[in-house]
Design a protein around this motif. Structure first.
Motif, PDB file in Angstrom:
ATOM      1  N   ILE A 192       0.854  -1.188   0.000  1.00 36.29           N
ATOM      2  CA  ILE A 192       0.000   0.000   0.000  1.00 36.29           C
ATOM      3  C   ILE A 192       0.887   1.234   0.000  1.00 36.29           C
ATOM      4  O   ILE A 192       1.806   1.346   0.817  1.00 36.29           O
ATOM      5  N   THR A 193       0.629   2.114  -0.917  1.00 33.50           N
ATOM      6  CA  THR A 193       1.382   3.361  -0.992  1.00 33.50           C
ATOM      7  C   THR A 193       0.428   4.523  -0.740  1.00 33.50           C
ATOM      8  O   THR A 193      -0.711   4.513  -1.176  1.00 33.50           O
ATOM      9  N   PHE A 194       0.916   5.485   0.003  1.00 34.58           N
ATOM     10  CA  PHE A 194       0.118   6.652   0.334  1.00 34.58           C
ATOM     11  C   PHE A 194       0.641   7.839  -0.463  1.00 34.58           C
ATOM     12  O   PHE A 194       1.835   8.169  -0.393  1.00 34.58           O
ATOM     13  N   ARG A 195      -0.247   8.435  -1.236  1.00 36.29           N
ATOM     14  CA  ARG A 195       0.133   9.592  -2.038  1.00 36.29           C
ATOM     15  C   ARG A 195      -0.406  10.861  -1.386  1.00 36.29           C
ATOM     16  O   ARG A 195      -1.582  10.939  -1.049  1.00 36.29           O
ATOM     17  N   LYS A 196       0.462  11.797  -1.198  1.00 35.61           N
ATOM     18  CA  LYS A 196       0.067  13.058  -0.591  1.00 35.61           C
ATOM     19  C   LYS A 196      -0.908  13.793  -1.501  1.00 35.61           C
ATOM     20  O   LYS A 196      -0.715  13.859  -2.706  1.00 35.61           O
ATOM     21  N   LYS A 197      -1.941  14.351  -0.892  1.00 38.44           N
ATOM     22  CA  LYS A 197      -2.940  15.070  -1.664  1.00 38.44           C
ATOM     23  C   LYS A 197      -2.323  16.320  -2.271  1.00 38.44           C
ATOM     24  O   LYS A 197      -1.636  17.091  -1.601  1.00 38.44           O
ATOM     25  N   THR A 198      -2.532  16.501  -3.559  1.00 36.10           N
ATOM     26  CA  THR A 198      -2.010  17.671  -4.244  1.00 36.10           C
ATOM     27  C   THR A 198      -3.053  18.771  -4.232  1.00 36.10           C
ATOM     28  O   THR A 198      -4.251  18.529  -4.395  1.00 36.10           O
ATOM     29  N   TYR A 199      -2.586  19.993  -4.022  1.00 38.31           N
ATOM     30  CA  TYR A 199      -3.465  21.143  -3.971  1.00 38.31           C
ATOM     31  C   TYR A 199      -3.216  22.038  -5.181  1.00 38.31           C
ATOM     32  O   TYR A 199      -2.111  22.067  -5.738  1.00 38.31           O
ATOM     33  N   VAL A 200      -4.244  22.757  -5.554  1.00 39.31           N
ATOM     34  CA  VAL A 200      -4.117  23.796  -6.572  1.00 39.31           C
ATOM     35  C   VAL A 200      -3.669  25.057  -5.839  1.00 39.31           C
ATOM     36  O   VAL A 200      -4.436  25.648  -5.080  1.00 39.31           O
ATOM     37  N   THR A 201      -2.433  25.454  -6.051  1.00 38.74           N
ATOM     38  CA  THR A 201      -1.858  26.582  -5.322  1.00 38.74           C
ATOM     39  C   THR A 201      -1.917  27.834  -6.174  1.00 38.74           C
ATOM     40  O   THR A 201      -1.357  27.872  -7.271  1.00 38.74           O
ATOM     41  N   VAL A 202      -2.597  28.837  -5.650  1.00 40.49           N
ATOM     42  CA  VAL A 202      -2.726  30.116  -6.343  1.00 40.49           C
ATOM     43  C   VAL A 202      -1.711  31.079  -5.756  1.00 40.49           C
ATOM     44  O   VAL A 202      -1.759  31.386  -4.553  1.00 40.49           O
ATOM     45  N   HIS A 203      -0.797  31.555  -6.587  1.00 42.80           N
ATOM     46  CA  HIS A 203       0.235  32.493  -6.147  1.00 42.80           C
ATOM     47  C   HIS A 203      -0.182  33.902  -6.554  1.00 42.80           C
ATOM     48  O   HIS A 203      -0.365  34.193  -7.745  1.00 42.80           O
ATOM     49  N   LEU A 204      -0.322  34.771  -5.538  1.00 42.00           N
ATOM     50  CA  LEU A 204      -0.765  36.144  -5.750  1.00 42.00           C
ATOM     51  C   LEU A 204       0.312  37.121  -5.319  1.00 42.00           C
ATOM     52  O   LEU A 204       1.038  36.880  -4.349  1.00 42.00           O
ATOM     53  N   GLU A 205       0.379  38.214  -6.010  1.00 40.95           N
ATOM     54  CA  GLU A 205       1.405  39.228  -5.759  1.00 40.95           C
ATOM     55  C   GLU A 205       0.904  40.239  -4.740  1.00 40.95           C
ATOM     56  O   GLU A 205      -0.270  40.644  -4.772  1.00 40.95           O
TER      57      GLU A 205
ATOM     58  N   VAL B  36      -8.100  24.163  -3.245  1.00 43.12           N
ATOM     59  CA  VAL B  36      -7.388  25.364  -3.686  1.00 43.12           C
ATOM     60  C   VAL B  36      -6.871  26.115  -2.466  1.00 43.12           C
ATOM     61  O   VAL B  36      -7.608  26.344  -1.498  1.00 43.12           O
ATOM     62  N   VAL B  37      -5.597  26.488  -2.501  1.00 48.76           N
ATOM     63  CA  VAL B  37      -4.982  27.266  -1.427  1.00 48.76           C
ATOM     64  C   VAL B  37      -4.331  28.503  -2.024  1.00 48.76           C
ATOM     65  O   VAL B  37      -3.947  28.525  -3.195  1.00 48.76           O
ATOM     66  N   LEU B  38      -4.189  29.549  -1.182  1.00 48.03           N
ATOM     67  CA  LEU B  38      -3.602  30.815  -1.617  1.00 48.03           C
ATOM     68  C   LEU B  38      -2.216  30.990  -1.017  1.00 48.03           C
ATOM     69  O   LEU B  38      -1.977  30.630   0.138  1.00 48.03           O
ATOM     70  N   ARG B  39      -1.327  31.561  -1.813  1.00 47.91           N
ATOM     71  CA  ARG B  39       0.003  31.935  -1.338  1.00 47.91           C
ATOM     72  C   ARG B  39       0.300  33.337  -1.847  1.00 47.91           C
ATOM     73  O   ARG B  39       0.202  33.602  -3.052  1.00 47.91           O
ATOM     74  N   PHE B  40       0.653  34.252  -0.946  1.00 47.17           N
ATOM     75  CA  PHE B  40       0.990  35.615  -1.328  1.00 47.17           C
ATOM     76  C   PHE B  40       2.507  35.751  -1.425  1.00 47.17           C
ATOM     77  O   PHE B  40       3.237  35.311  -0.523  1.00 47.17           O
TER      78      PHE B  40
ATOM     79  N   ILE C 139       4.960  33.681   1.275  1.00 46.97           N
ATOM     80  CA  ILE C 139       6.207  32.956   1.008  1.00 46.97           C
ATOM     81  C   ILE C 139       7.233  33.922   0.448  1.00 46.97           C
ATOM     82  O   ILE C 139       6.889  34.946  -0.151  1.00 46.97           O
ATOM     83  N   ASN C 140       8.486  33.592   0.637  1.00 49.04           N
ATOM     84  CA  ASN C 140       9.576  34.430   0.150  1.00 49.04           C
ATOM     85  C   ASN C 140       9.949  34.044  -1.272  1.00 49.04           C
ATOM     86  O   ASN C 140       9.497  33.031  -1.816  1.00 49.04           O
ATOM     87  N   ASP C 141      10.810  34.848  -1.851  1.00 47.26           N
ATOM     88  CA  ASP C 141      11.203  34.611  -3.243  1.00 47.26           C
ATOM     89  C   ASP C 141      11.839  33.234  -3.421  1.00 47.26           C
ATOM     90  O   ASP C 141      11.594  32.551  -4.415  1.00 47.26           O
ATOM     91  N   TYR C 142      12.665  32.814  -2.467  1.00 49.63           N
ATOM     92  CA  TYR C 142      13.358  31.547  -2.629  1.00 49.63           C
ATOM     93  C   TYR C 142      12.425  30.356  -2.470  1.00 49.63           C
ATOM     94  O   TYR C 142      12.771  29.221  -2.796  1.00 49.63           O
ATOM     95  N   GLU C 143      11.219  30.587  -1.933  1.00 53.29           N
ATOM     96  CA  GLU C 143      10.244  29.514  -1.796  1.00 53.29           C
ATOM     97  C   GLU C 143       9.312  29.385  -3.016  1.00 53.29           C
ATOM     98  O   GLU C 143       8.536  28.444  -3.097  1.00 53.29           O
ATOM     99  N   VAL C 144       9.398  30.330  -3.919  1.00 49.13           N
ATOM    100  CA  VAL C 144       8.538  30.303  -5.104  1.00 49.13           C
ATOM    101  C   VAL C 144       9.068  29.239  -6.064  1.00 49.13           C
ATOM    102  O   VAL C 144      10.252  29.260  -6.424  1.00 49.13           O
TER     103      VAL C 144
END
Length: 758
Positions: free
Chosen positions: A4-17, A52-56, A81-86
């Motif tokens: 049995i393998t567990f796959r992490k749920k993927t999210y739709v990440t919205v990156h906003l400025e 869906v999750v938001l990231r500024f 999030i910071n620039d290096y995390e984008v």
């Protein structure tokens, strides 16, 4: 748990400025954001989803950007999030950006559509039955490169708002506001407009009947065999053009129920069914005559006289056993004498008089026919019918919202922009200048769902009202923003060439301007039989007649890329379509990263399915326009990028100092824009734009075995020489050659560019 393998749920990440950094936000709980960020944020609130999750992403703005920013006040913690995390694919695009596994979506309208797709809450009554995206989810689907409407929503209106907020003294409104005012006054252009108009009329008739009878039908007296009409159960106000409209399937089911409840005669039933199968409604009068055609014309008049005679004579109920048979026989004789539709009114009246019992008893049968009540539902149906020949202007389907009678995603995209503009100008002044737009604005603002997700945040905008006294409206062409409207706004003016015009245009081409055509010496580096099924055009993805020619085209571009590529290169397949070129490159260059850049969702899904079956993991998919892609890459390729797309690809490659391998197409669709100026190079600057476009139009005259093909090939080379000279002025070494064999496509030019060494 073995196996049995567990796959992490993927999210739709919205990156906003955002223009506010995290520490400042912690102190004030307010952020300065561009309007695109605010629109995407509110649409996310309107269409909530657990996926869906938001990231500024905090960025340092310019003074002009700060002046056009709006305030987003939110008490809850905002994830920054910071620039290096984008992620690097997100950093290659203009915000807002969505990252969904290996799919990257950028552009305001495309991001808004993607958020709406994952919506988990129900729709409100004012929306289309298919939700915010409308019929077949087509709202704002076309990219702004080809859609006037999409460009208006995500580019033109944003620029208009910035122009107003940045103006020191506003004397004249941007012309885009006048264009929208004209648009709202134009007839609605939506799919199945006649069905929509019938539904609106049907709801209006129901509302009027309920208002007159206190919710009870007044179509006629209640009689046996006739059921009371069911009250409307649709949500929203009954007479509204939106929300309470029935779907196509609902109307068809209601019509079928009407037929069952009416229990019409055989002749009437046959006539109605025949009319519905043909789907032809010539006119209201024609429809009524059709419904009352054949035996019904005589039967209705006979019914009226029968009712009178029945009241006077009151015949005995003891009828012979064969009375019904006798009545049926008489009815059969009547059917034989029914006049055709072409019969005159005199003939119909004469036949009716013959069949109507008179005082002497002539023309009567042994058995009296039982009177049947008039079918009230057929009368209501005739009142709701709208003939298909009616002009769209006369359908009374108004622009309640931006795209017609339904609330769509376009309204939500436009609302914050207009809110800033209206508050800056002043509501009274705006209403006096653009009354139709103001009514649309107030209608959208009044919706409770909009109040909860947009207005609550827009109330906190820090907007300074302009002090300009006299603001005028610019002159703007009274055209529609609908693509299907023949009177739509169309900046492209087609060039139709004549022989003398082409020869006159070619006279401006001097010696040394054209680039010499080099010989194609690329030797085959792979065999098609060794290519997997899903990486080959022979796998059934194309018709057999095109598979061979497509394979020859791909081979030319791939051989050029193989010669210049190195391990670790990022290769962008611009306008990738179904991925024929990019998939082959991804398979042959497994140590390179291949980016599929395409603005059509279905094309990317087709390419993705093929890639997954090949188990290739060096591919990313970018759903965006060329304008929204700003990343760095090493090689840019494009096979038959239409019209100005080829020039946009070359500009992207030159800006990134990347190599390019491009085969252009559709020369006749070139047109000057605010982004592109023709001629492109200084070497061709002496050619007037009218003559240049004339040459481009003649470049499409390259049909096989056509007398004009030779001249068309030269015109094609002239346009590509202008493109090559522009790259040479930037330090590139450019080669112009022909695809091999040249018969693989009429558009067989190939431009190969190598940037200057660092």
């Amino acid at each position: 748990m073995v196996g049995i393998t567990f796959r992490k749920k993927t999210y739709v990440t919205v990156h906003l400025e955002t223009y506010t950094f995290y520490k400042e936000y912690q102190d004030t709980h307010k952020m300065k954001v561009p309007l695109e960020t605010f629109i995407a944020f509110c649409i996310f609130k309107y269409c909530p989803s657990t996926s869906v999750v938001l990231r500024f992403v905090p960025v340092k703005p310019t003074p002009e950007q700060v002046k056009a920013a709006v305030i987003l006040a939110k008490e809850n913690l905002v994830y920054m999030i910071n620039d290096y995390e984008v992620p690097w694919p997100v950093a290659m695009c203009v915000y807002p950006v969505i990252m969904n596994d290996d799919l990257i979506v950028t552009g305001l309208c495309a991001v808004a559509r993607h958020i709406a797709i994952f919506r988990t809450c129900g729709r409100i009554p004012e929306e289309h039955e298919e939700g915010l995206l409308g019929f077949r989810h087509s709202c704002l689907q076309a990219p702004n490169e080809v859609s006037i409407w999409t460009k208006f929503c995500e580019i033109d209106m944003i620029k208009a708002m910035q122009e107003i907020t940045n103006a020191v003294e506003l004397k004249e409104l941007p012309k885009h506001l006048v264009r929208f005012e004209h648009h709202l006054r134009k007839p609605v252009r939506v799919h199945n407009i006649y069905k929509v108009a019938r539904n609106i009329k049907k709801e209006s008739v129901k509302a009027e009947q309920q208002a007159n009878a206190g919710g009870k039908s007044t179509d006629g007296p209640e009689t046996s065999g006739t059921r009371d009409p069911q009250p409307s159960t649709s949500s929203g106000p009954p007479a509204s053009n939106s929300g309470s409209l029935q779907s196509v399937e609902e109307e068809e089911s209601v019509e079928k129920l009407d037929k069952v409840e009416q229990q019409p005669s055989a002749e009437l039933t046959e006539s109605v069914v025949d009319e519905e199968q043909k789907c032809v409604l010539k006119s209201v009068d024609t429809d009524q005559s059709t419904v009352m055609s054949k035996a019904d014309v005589t039967k209705d008049e006979g019914d009226a006289n029968d009712q009178q005679q029945t009241a006077e004579q009151k015949p005995s109920t003891e009828q012979p056993a064969n009375a019904e048979q006798q009545a049926s026989s008489n009815q059969t004789e009547t059917d034989k004498q029914v006049p055709t539709e072409k019969s005159s009114n005199a003939e119909i009246q004469a036949l009716a008089d013959k069949q109507t019992p008179n005082e002497s008893g002539e023309g009567t049968s042994a058995a009296q026919r039982i009177a049947k009540p008039r079918k009230w539902k057929s009368l209501r149906k005739r009142e709701c019918l709208i003939e298909s020949t009616t002009k769209i202007e006369d359908l009374q389907v108004n622009h309640e919202y931006a795209e017609g009678p339904f609330l769509t995603l376009a309204d939500l995209v436009l609302l914050p922009t207009y809110h800033v503009i209206i508050q800056t100008i002043g509501e009274q002044r705006f209403e006096s200048l653009l009354p139709t737009t103001y009514r649309w604005y107030k209608k959208v603002m009044s919706l409770q769902k909009v109040q909860d997700t947009f207005v609550c945040y827009m109330d906190k905008f820090d907007i300074q009202q302009t002090t300009s006294e006299n603001i005028s409206l610019p002159t703007s062409e009274d055209v529609s923003l609908y693509k299907t409207d023949p009177k739509r706004h169309n900046p492209r003016k087609r060039i139709y060439t004549r022989e003398e015009d082409i020869e006159a245009a070619l006279s401006f081409i001097k010696e040394g301007m054209e680039l010499p055509i080099s010989e194609n010496n690329y030797e085959p580096a792979f065999e098609w039989k060794d290519i997997p099924e899903y990486a080959s055009p022979y796998a059934g993805f194309l018709p057999d007649t095109r598979a061979q020619r497509k394979s020859q085209q791909l081979e030319n571009l791939v051989l050029a890329v193989l010669k210049m590529a190195t391990d670790g290169d990022v290769i962008v397949d611009f306008c990738s379509g179904g991925g024929h070129l990019g998939i082959l490159l991804a398979y042959l260059l497994p140590r390179c990263t291949i980016i599929f850049l395409e603005n059509k969702v279905q094309s990317l899904f087709t390419a993705r399915e093929r890639i997954q079956k090949l188990r290739i993991n060096n591919v990313f998919y970018f759903q965006c326009n060329l304008d929204f892609f700003i990343g760095e890459f090493d090689i840019g390729v494009g096979l038959h990028a239409c019209g100005i797309a080829t020039d946009l690809i070359l500009d992207k490659c030159v800006q990134a100092k990347a190599k390019f391998v491009v085969s252009p197409c559709c020369y006749g669709s070139l047109h000057y824009t605010n982004r592109l100026i023709y001629p492109r190079s200084q070497a061709f600057a002496s050619v007037p734009i009218v003559n240049y476009l004339c040459i481009a139009h003649a470049a499409d005259q390259t049909h096989k075995e056509h007398p004009l093909a030779v001249r068309g090939a030269r015109c094609m080379a002239i346009i590509d020489s202008d493109r090559a000279r522009l790259a040479e002025e930037m330090g590139y070494k450019v080669t112009l050659m022909k695809l091999k064999p040249p018969t693989c496509t009429p558009k067989n030019d190939l431009l190969i560019g190598i940037p200057p060494e660092e």
